[in-house]
Each structure stands twice: as C-alpha cells, then as structure tokens.
Design an enzyme around this catalytic site. Structure first.
Site, short mmCIF file in Angstrom:
data_model
loop_
_atom_site.label_atom_id
_atom_site.label_comp_id
_atom_site.label_asym_id
_atom_site.label_seq_id
_atom_site.Cartn_x
_atom_site.Cartn_y
_atom_site.Cartn_z
N TYR A 1 58.62 45.52 80.49
CA TYR A 1 58.40 44.14 80.95
C TYR A 1 59.03 43.16 79.96
O TYR A 1 59.73 42.23 80.36
CB TYR A 1 56.91 43.85 81.10
CG TYR A 1 56.63 42.42 81.53
CD1 TYR A 1 56.69 42.06 82.87
CD2 TYR A 1 56.34 41.43 80.59
CE1 TYR A 1 56.47 40.76 83.27
CE2 TYR A 1 56.12 40.12 80.98
CZ TYR A 1 56.18 39.79 82.32
OH TYR A 1 55.97 38.49 82.71
N SER B 1 59.38 34.85 79.40
CA SER B 1 58.03 35.01 78.86
C SER B 1 58.10 35.05 77.34
O SER B 1 59.15 35.39 76.77
CB SER B 1 57.41 36.32 79.38
OG SER B 1 56.21 36.63 78.70
#
Length: 253
Positions: free
Chosen positions: A148, A138
């Site tokens: 995350y 990401s």
C-alpha cells in the site's frame, strides 16, 4: 474547474469531494462499482445542490472499465476540468501472507488506473489549455510499509513528475498525502485502529478542504493537518532503518 470526475465516489474522502465540489457549484461525474450507491448519491447531490450529476459504473481493476472512464475524460462535450483519482483501499495483510490476486487487484486500482486516467485527462486538458488532476497519495508514501505504501509512493512521485511535464500548459497536478481519516477505510480491511489516539485522526472535511485549496493554487504536494506535515518532514530526514522499525508496530494497511 467546471465538471469534475471523482473515482471511489460513494464513500469516505471520495464522497466528501463530491459534496464540496457540489457546494462550489461544480457538476460531477461519479465513478464507483455499485450502481445503487452511485444513483443514491447522484440523486442527493442533484436535489440538495442542484448540480448535474453523471453516473459511471466502473470497476477500476478491470481494463475495459478503466477505458470507459478514460473515454469520458477525452470527451469534448461537458469537458472534465478536474480529475480526482481517489479510489483505493487497504489490503489488511502483509504481502507474503496475502494472495497474489489480491495484490495485483490493488495494483490495478491504485496504480494502473490512476496512470491511465491521468494520461487521458492530461492530454485532453492540455489540448484545451486548462484543467487539474488531483491524486490521493498518503503519509504512508514515506513509510516503506508494504505494498500500500509502495502504491502511494508511486502516486506521489508520478504526480510530481507529471506536474513538471505539464508546467506552463495550464494544467496542474496535485498529490494529497493525508494521514488516518475518519472513514470506513480501515474497518473495510479488518485493520484495528481503535488504539490510535484521536489527535492522529483527520475528518474527510478537513482533508478535502485542504486538497481543493491546494488544487486551486496549483500546489503540487499537500499534506493535510500540521501534525502530518511535521511527520512527513521527520520521516524524510530520519534514517530509513528507523522509519521501517517504527512502522513494524503499526497494523498492515
């Protein structure tokens, strides 16, 4: 690529991988937690694209389930030519406000499982002299914004290192670093992204198309959409304190 195995296959980017692979006449093994959703997807893929679809129900936070998926990757019959490590989710809370159990669950799904499955796939593919692994990272991997982003930074670094280890073996590794995508990813975590301008968003079709093109080229890192290619470059040259400060204003993933 032959047969592809896709984790997190029943929604969002994972489901789009299945459809684009099916459109290219690849058989697929679909992996997710819900049997009903997997069987529904498998039937649709078979009826519309005419491909062979295997259903593999697995919770990737459970070690025994991860091992069952790894065992499929090691099989010589109908060998897996492409592994897509896509399963993942947003946590929706800051680390210190979340439960340790939830954090460990996320680590299992987004770090331990991709590592174990990549290990099984890489060894089997290297023995055959061909294959590809596609890992979903990401743009968050550059942000330093919570666990995350830490998981996704691990995926990107791991993919780069593994790609070098496998150089010349016939096996490639690609890490995909998308920005926000129009899926239920944020909604499922209770993260409100309604204020984000539309130009920031990508479609699953765009992300998967660029990802598969990169896999076919053997490209190690790919960031779909020009706006995020620029953003990734900017974060790499910006002072880290500035990136962290900017990220404070963005909801936790």
């Amino acid at each position: 690529m032959g047969t592809a195995l896709v984790t997190g296959a029943t929604s969002g980017i994972g489901e789009e991988f299945c459809w684009q692979l099916a459109a290219a006449h690849h058989d697929v093994v679909v992996v997710a937690r819900r049997k009903d959703k997997l069987e529904e997807l498998a039937e649709q893929l078979h009826q519309i694209a005419g491909i062979r679809v295997e259903v593999l129900v697995a919770d990737l936070s459970v070690a025994e389930d991860v091992e069952r998926v790894a065992a499929r990757l090691r099989q010589d019959e109908a060998p897996i030519g492409l592994l897509v490590n896509n399963a993942g989710f947003a946590l929706g809370k800051a680390f210190v406000d979340n439960s340790l159990e939830a954090e460990e669950n996320a680590l299992d799904v987004m770090v331990r499982a991709p590592m174990a499955l990549s290990y099984a796939a890489a060894r089997a593919m290297r023995a055959r002299g061909r294959g590809a692994i596609c890992n979903l990272s990401s743009v968050a991997s550059e942000t330093g914004a919570g666990t995350y982003s830490a998981h996704k930074a691990w995926i990107r670094a791991f993919s780069e290192g593994l790609s070098e280890e496998l150089r010349g073996s016939g096996v490639t590794v690609t890490a995909v670093c998308p920005g926000p995508v129009h899926t239920n990813f944020f909604e499922a975590a209770g993260v409100d992204m309604s204020a984000a301008p539309q130009w920031l968003w990508a479609s699953p079709e765009q992300v998967v198309s660029e990802a598969l093109d990169a896999v076919r080229r053997g490209q190690v890192l790919v960031t779909p959409r020009p706006v995020y290619k620029v953003a990734m470059g900017a974060m790499r040259v910006s002072p880290r304190w500035l990136t962290r400060r900017v990220m404070r204003s963005i909801p936790h993933m």
